[in-house]
Write a protein that holds these residues in place. Structure first.
Motif, PDB file in Angstrom:
ATOM      1  N   PHE A 281       0.944  22.685 -33.445  1.00  0.00           N
ATOM      2  CA  PHE A 281       1.197  22.402 -34.857  1.00  0.00           C
ATOM      3  C   PHE A 281      -0.121  22.327 -35.615  1.00  0.00           C
ATOM      4  CE2 PHE A 281       5.559  20.505 -34.054  1.00  0.00           C
ATOM      5  CZ  PHE A 281       6.227  21.289 -34.967  1.00  0.00           C
TER       6      PHE A 281
ATOM      7  N   ILE B 206      -1.312  24.787 -38.626  1.00  0.00           N
ATOM      8  CA  ILE B 206      -1.607  24.252 -39.958  1.00  0.00           C
ATOM      9  C   ILE B 206      -2.993  24.700 -40.401  1.00  0.00           C
ATOM     10  CG2 ILE B 206      -2.076  22.128 -41.250  1.00  0.00           C
ATOM     11  CD1 ILE B 206       0.109  20.811 -39.403  1.00  0.00           C
TER      12      ILE B 206
ATOM     13  N   LYS C 245       0.792  21.772 -45.534  1.00  0.00           N
ATOM     14  CA  LYS C 245       0.995  21.248 -44.177  1.00  0.00           C
ATOM     15  C   LYS C 245       2.471  21.315 -43.796  1.00  0.00           C
ATOM     16  CE  LYS C 245       0.544  17.039 -41.430  1.00  0.00           C
ATOM     17  NZ  LYS C 245       0.065  15.648 -41.391  1.00  0.00           N
TER      18      LYS C 245
ATOM     19  N   MET D 217       4.244  23.570 -40.896  1.00  0.00           N
ATOM     20  CA  MET D 217       4.970  22.926 -39.808  1.00  0.00           C
ATOM     21  C   MET D 217       6.388  23.457 -39.707  1.00  0.00           C
ATOM     22  SD  MET D 217       3.685  18.993 -39.992  1.00  0.00           S
ATOM     23  CE  MET D 217       4.654  18.571 -38.536  1.00  0.00           C
TER      24      MET D 217
ATOM     25  N   TYR E 200       7.900  25.449 -36.564  1.00  0.00           N
ATOM     26  CA  TYR E 200       9.084  24.853 -35.933  1.00  0.00           C
ATOM     27  C   TYR E 200      10.213  25.880 -35.825  1.00  0.00           C
ATOM     28  CZ  TYR E 200      12.379  21.055 -34.861  1.00  0.00           C
ATOM     29  OH  TYR E 200      13.291  20.229 -34.249  1.00  0.00           O
TER      30      TYR E 200
ATOM     31  N   TYR F  51       6.602  17.372 -33.896  1.00  0.00           N
ATOM     32  CA  TYR F  51       6.756  17.590 -35.334  1.00  0.00           C
ATOM     33  C   TYR F  51       6.644  16.267 -36.089  1.00  0.00           C
ATOM     34  CZ  TYR F  51       8.911  19.032 -39.756  1.00  0.00           C
ATOM     35  OH  TYR F  51       9.151  19.279 -41.074  1.00  0.00           O
TER      36      TYR F  51
ATOM     37  N   LYS G  34       3.535  15.367 -38.531  1.00  0.00           N
ATOM     38  CA  LYS G  34       3.930  15.202 -39.931  1.00  0.00           C
ATOM     39  C   LYS G  34       3.486  13.833 -40.453  1.00  0.00           C
ATOM     40  CE  LYS G  34       7.865  15.235 -43.029  1.00  0.00           C
ATOM     41  NZ  LYS G  34       9.316  15.184 -43.138  1.00  0.00           N
TER      42      LYS G  34
END
Length: 73
Positions: A13, A17, A26, A30, A34, A63, A67
């Motif tokens: 991830f 990013i 961002k 993501m 995903y 994730y 996040k």
């Protein structure tokens, strides 16, 4: 690092990013990563459903962790 583990996905991830920071926010990056990973898992010719579930759980955990991070790398 074990492939498809939570740390594996967290690192991926972050790399995704960073690689796409000129194109995506961002969250957009993501979500893009995903969706592409889930799609590839669904279409992968794995024989064991439990392995797919494990990978998706790890992806989901990664994730949520990435996040929640406030850093812009």
């Amino acid at each position: 690092m074990e492939p498809f583990s939570t740390p594996f996905f967290e690192e991926n991830f972050k790399q995704y990013i960073k690689k796409n920071n000129d194109v995506f926010t961002k969250l957009e990056a993501m979500n893009s990563y995903y969706r592409s990973v889930v799609s590839s898992m669904i279409y992968d010719n794995l024989n064991k459903n439990s392995e797919i579930v494990r990978r998706i759980r790890n992806l989901d955990t990664a994730y949520k962790t990435v996040k929640a991070e406030n850093t812009e790398e």
